[in-house]
Structure formats: C-alpha cells, structure tokens
Design an enzyme around this catalytic site. Structure first.
Site, PDB file in Angstrom:
ATOM      1  N   THR A 124      -9.826  -0.439 -26.211  1.00 25.63           N
ATOM      2  CA  THR A 124      -8.690   0.064 -25.363  1.00 25.63           C
ATOM      3  C   THR A 124      -9.029   1.432 -24.881  1.00 25.63           C
ATOM      4  O   THR A 124      -9.510   2.321 -25.534  1.00 25.63           O
ATOM      5  CB  THR A 124      -7.402   0.237 -26.197  1.00 25.63           C
ATOM      6  OG1 THR A 124      -6.375   0.591 -25.284  1.00 25.63           O
ATOM      7  CG2 THR A 124      -7.509   0.980 -27.372  1.00 25.63           C
ATOM      8  N   HIS A 145      -7.886  -2.768 -43.589  1.00 23.20           N
ATOM      9  CA  HIS A 145      -8.526  -2.070 -44.907  1.00 23.20           C
ATOM     10  C   HIS A 145      -8.664  -3.254 -45.891  1.00 23.20           C
ATOM     11  O   HIS A 145      -9.307  -3.104 -46.880  1.00 23.20           O
ATOM     12  CB  HIS A 145      -7.477  -0.921 -45.557  1.00 23.20           C
ATOM     13  CG  HIS A 145      -8.446   0.199 -46.233  1.00 23.20           C
ATOM     14  ND1 HIS A 145      -9.547  -0.306 -46.895  1.00 23.20           N
ATOM     15  CD2 HIS A 145      -8.412   1.454 -46.695  1.00 23.20           C
ATOM     16  CE1 HIS A 145     -10.159   0.699 -47.609  1.00 23.20           C
ATOM     17  NE2 HIS A 145      -9.294   1.625 -47.474  1.00 23.20           N
TER      18      HIS A 145
END
Length: 602
Positions: free
Chosen positions: A515, A572
């Site tokens: 992005t 994570h």
C-alpha cells in the site's frame, strides 16, 4: 447447425454468476466477440462476449437467474431453430460504459499512470428528473399512487450478484409521469460490490416511485410502478400548468427542484413565477440560463451544481467529459484545481508585501450528515474481522533512496520509449519486496487450520484508493517478472482501477499486499493485514533531508539524501519480529545498493 454457449470461468473461487441483462434477443444476429449478455458475480459485473457468429435461437437462462460455470446459457445457430417464445425482454442495446472513477496515484509521484475519463452511462445523457424532493412526494403526486399496482406493473429490485441481498437507490433517472422504453436505464443502484444502472423490463409511463433516493431496498422489493400512463393523466389535467414535453426536460426540472437551486432563487425567482403562467412550450434556453448555460450541454446533477456554486465555478465555462458533453463532478473538480493554480501563480511569482493568513478551504460536508456508503460498511467489517482474528503489529525501517532516484532520473525517458511504461519508484520497491519474500517465505504464507501454507508464487496486491472505495488489483506471478514487466503491470492495473475496468481475476489471489500511503504525503502508517494474508508492506513519502553518510574510507559526513520509511504490518501468529526485521533489512540493503543498472539498460 446450432451450438450452445456456456457460462465461462469468471475468476478464481467464482462458481456461478447471475444473468443481469441479455444484450441480444431471440432472432438477433451476433458476431464473434460481440457482447452477448451481462453477468454479475460477488466480485464484479462483466460482459460475456459471443464465442461464435450466428443467430440467437433460444435463451436458456432468463435475466435475474443464476447459472453455474459451465451451464448452458443460449443456443446460437443459423436461425432455423429460433424459439419465438424466448426472452422477449432481453433485446437490449449494447450497454453504456460506467463512469470512470478517479483512483489513487499508485506510484507516489507525477509519473503514475493517468486516469482514464470515460463517457457516462447512456441514461444520463437524457434529462432525468431530480427526485430528491420528488421521490418522497412525487409518488403521491400521481393519481396512481393508491392503485399503481393494479393499473401498472411493479418493478422489483433484481438480483445484484451472489451474496448481495440489498442495494441503495442512488439516483432515479426517470420521474413520475416520464415514459420509459424496454431496457432503458430507469435508476442507479449501489451495492458493496458495484454501482450499476437498472434498466426497465417494460415500456410505459412511470406511475409511482416506491423507494426514494438514498434508501435501501432488498432484492425483490418493489421499486416503482410502470403502466400505460392513464392513471397519471388525471392529475396532469388538474394542474394549472400543462406538463412539459419530454424534449423540454431542462425546463421541467425548475418547478420540481428547489433545495439544490437555492443559489438561483435570488436572481431567477421573478422569472420562475412568469414561467408558470406561460405556455408549456417555454424555450429550453431559459432553464439553461438558470445554471449559467450549462444545461445546454447535458443534465447537471444537484450535487455538481452545489459543488460548483460553493467553489465559485461558472458551469458555463466548464467543458463536460460525460456523454453528450454532460458535466460531471470530476470536471468541476478539475476547474476548481485550475482556479487554485491560477490564484497561486501570481503569489509565487512575487511575494506579498505583507504576510496574509492563508485561505482555509471549507468542505461542503462540514456540519452535515450523510448515510454511510455500503462500501465503507463492508471495508470496515472486513478490517475489524482481520484485527480480531490476527495478532497484528508493525515494524518500520528508514531507507536511503538517493541512488534509486538518480538511476530513475537517468533512465526514465529511455525506459518509457523502450518499454512502453512509465518508470516510477514502485517497481523498484516491489522488486525488492519480491526478492525478500522469496528469502523469507513466512511473509508470503497463510494459515489453513493448524497448518501454515507457504505459497509457491508471489502474487502482489496493490491497494488503490478509488472514488468508490478501496480496491486491490493483483499482479500474478510477480516473482517471474523483471523491472520492466512490473512497471507495465503496475501501469496497466493502475489505469484500469481508475477507469473501473478491472475484471474478477484482477482482484483475486493476492498472497502479499503493498500500500502506497506515501502518495498522499504520509511518512509512515500502520496498515491492517488483509486476511488470509499475513503481511502488508507500506511505503512512505520520499523526502529530502540531511543524513549521515560514510565514504569508502569510513569517514562520516552530512549530506542531503532522498529518504523514506518502509513499514510492515504482520500476523504474529506466523511472523516474529525478527522475521519482519530481517525482511525489511533485506529490502533496505537492496534499495540502498541501487544495483538496477542491468534492468534499466544502463
């Protein structure tokens, strides 16, 4: 001899589509690759071209019906087997293209692929009545309001694609009392998938409008009643002023629309009163004068008129880019930007003697309310789901792009001439990211139950901010492309995103996303990872600032460098902070070395 045309593959994971409109009827001839029908899926609306030449003999799937991929749609032959009982409402003209929507600058500099302005839908070239006041009271304005269903045919909200259960009426293209032909655009509807026109399935006169603009309607809900027009004749006869003729549509708008024309009342109120007493064939130029001559080149929506009024733009000086010269809001925005540039030019040429406070641009939305668009609801829902499902965090590094900037300045003109693509910064960043994904596949993976799937290809999604909202076209097998191939793909997908020309396959299958928030001047951000991916890379704006550099002898000095931030959000559950740091550090090293001469032909 006849041949059956089947529903083609419509994109990855798409198993069926809804026939929204037949562009050919039984008995019509069709050429190879000529548009045959329109199909809607949960990804996009698209046309299906004919694979053969011949005559449509039988339509097997009616409009608003679903068909699986591979299902028989229509029989095409030499005409000897034509079925007279085929769909009698399916003979439609070729559909008009949707308006192009402006998209995000995908390359964070002036070399990005330009947007493509296209003609507006055919229905908008006519004079549709503004129903902002009319849809609430216009329905009761027709004597058929109480018995519209009995005197006419109810028009219902069609199926708008798989998993789409409702749509928002954004604009009525016909008003109560207007005549409409079969397959002529009747209204515009917005869903979380696409904005589209709804054609009328029958011919007649609009007797009643059931759903006002900006209201939601479920699939199957009654939108309007269309009949012979007899029910609407009575109130027309009672009116002191005979109804205007169809060709006088600009004049018809004035007595019906008040709120959007607040700026006209002060200057034109006496004229408006005189028009009511005149014959119905009042010259159209008078109505055009009420909007500074703009109506002469097509219908001007209240939104466009208000936008121009608040910015002080004279609509008569604006050249419309829509069908028939219709002025669109993009045209007004360009005129506003031109005014700003003209106003700032003298100030830049000669500094003012006294420091004046800068003019504050006040948005028209200040102090107002609006209904949340469906696309915003869907994006919000998906982002919240992603945040709730993942353990997300963001890591950032600072990168010196000075060598890349110098290489690009040397090569961009020859590169454009040789490769047919503009050389922006994004291909360099994307190539460095792809090389990092190959080395650290944790970032190019997804979770499947209790397994981690490491993808065998790098399919890079490019987040793009368009007028409709966020879209993410995908460069497939980006790991197999060189710098020129990436540049061509970025330019092509960027232009098609801005022009609303993406197809289902362009939006599916991303394994990692980039992005470019730096295109708006942002230094860094914390983007949300789009499920089922586990990583998204953000690129900040490039700024020149002092930095410590070291020469070959190891001596430090301060120099002006082109600096930027790279920031990586990741899941994570799969990616550790050390993995993220190694990935970003590999990108930093690759970009600061600037070893792209071979790719650029230098």
């Amino acid at each position: 001899m006849s041949e059956t045309v089947k529903m083609p593959a419509l994109g990855e994971s798409v198993t069926e589509g809804t026939v929204t409109r037949w562009l050919k009827a039984v008995g019509d001839t069709v050429e190879v690759d000529e548009p045959l029908l329109e199909v809607s899926t949960d990804k996009v609306d698209t046309e299906i071209p004919s694979p053969i030449t011949g005559t449509v003999e039988k339509i097997l799937v009616e409009e608003d019906e679903d068909a699986e991929v591979g299902a028989d749609l229509v029989v095409i032959g030499d005409g000897s087997g034509s079925d007279a009982s085929g769909s009698d409402d399916s003979g439609a003209e070729a559909p008009a293209e949707e308006e192009a929507s402006e998209g995000e600058d995908l390359a964070s500099d002036d070399t990005a692929a330009p947007s493509t302005d296209e003609e507006a839908p055919s229905g908008e070239s006519e004079k549709p009545a503004d129903t902002s006041d009319e849809t609430g009271s216009g329905a009761s304005g027709a004597s058929g309001a109480s018995g519209g269903a009995a005197d006419g045919e109810e028009i219902t909200m069609p199926a708008l694609g798989e998993s789409v259960t409702e749509g928002t009426v954004t604009r009525w293209l016909k008003a109560v009392g207007d005549t409409v032909e079969v397959d002529e655009p009747l209204l515009e509807v917005s869903t979380d998938k696409v904005d589209t026109e709804i054609p009328s399935p029958v011919a007649g006169t609009v007797l009643e409008i059931k759903v006002s603009e900006d209201e939601d309607a479920e699939v199957g809900a009654v939108l309007a009643v269309i009949g012979s027009g007899d029910a609407a004749a009575a109130p027309a006869e009672k009116s002191d002023t005979p109804a205007p003729k169809a060709e006088e549509a600009p004049a018809k708008e004035e007595p019906k629309t008040e709120a959007p024309k607040a700026e006209e009342k002060k200057a034109e109120a006496p004229k408006a009163e005189e028009k009511k007493a005149e014959a119905p064939a009042a010259p159209a130029p008078k109505a055009a004068d009420a909007v500074s001559g703009a109506e002469s080149s097509g219908y001007v929506t209240p939104l466009v008129r208000k936008m121009a009024s608040e910015a002080g733009v004279d609509l008569s000086s604006v050249k419309g880019s829509g069908l028939g010269g219709r002025i669109r809001k993009q045209d007004v925005q360009q005129a506003i930007e031109a005014q700003k540039s003209a106003a700032s030019a003298p100030a830049a040429a000669a500094p003012a003697a006294a420091t004046a406070a800068p003019k504050v641009e006040v948005s028209s939305k200040r102090g107002t309310e609006e209904k949340m668009p469906r696309i915003r609801k869907v994006i919000g829902q998906r982002m919240m789901e992603s945040l709730h499902e993942m353990a997300q965090l963001t890591t950032a590094v600072e990168v010196d792009l000075t060598r890349i900037a110098k290489l690009r300045a040397r090569a961009k003109e020859d590169f454009a001439a040789r490769e047919g693509a503009k050389l922006t910064y994004l291909p360099f960043l994307m190539m460095a990211a792809i090389e990092g994904l190959k080395t650290y596949p944790q970032l190019n993976s997804s979770i499947d139950g209790d397994k981690i799937v490491y993808h065998g290809a790098e399919n890079i999604g490019m987040a793009a901010d368009t007028e409709r909202g966020l879209v993410v076209p995908v460069i497939r097998d980006a790991g197999d492309l060189n710098l020129a191939g990436l540049a061509r793909q970025i330019g092509d997908l960027g232009a098609r995103a801005k022009g609303n020309k993406l197809v289902p396959d362009d939006l599916a299958g991303a394994t990692f996303t980039i992005t470019n928030t730096g295109s708006g001047g942002a230094l860094w951000d914390t983007p949300i990872v789009p499920a089922p991916q586990v990583g998204i890379l953000g690129t900040g704006t490039i700024t020149k600032r002092p930095a410590v550099v070291q020469n070959a002898e190891g001596d430090d000095s301060i120099a002006i460098r082109s600096m930027m931030y790279l920031f990586l959000s990741y899941d994570h559950r799969v990616v550790d902070g050390a993995d993220a740091a190694r990935f970003l550090t590999s990108m930093k090293k690759r970009l600061e070395e600037g070893a792209f001469e071979a790719e650029l032909g230098l």
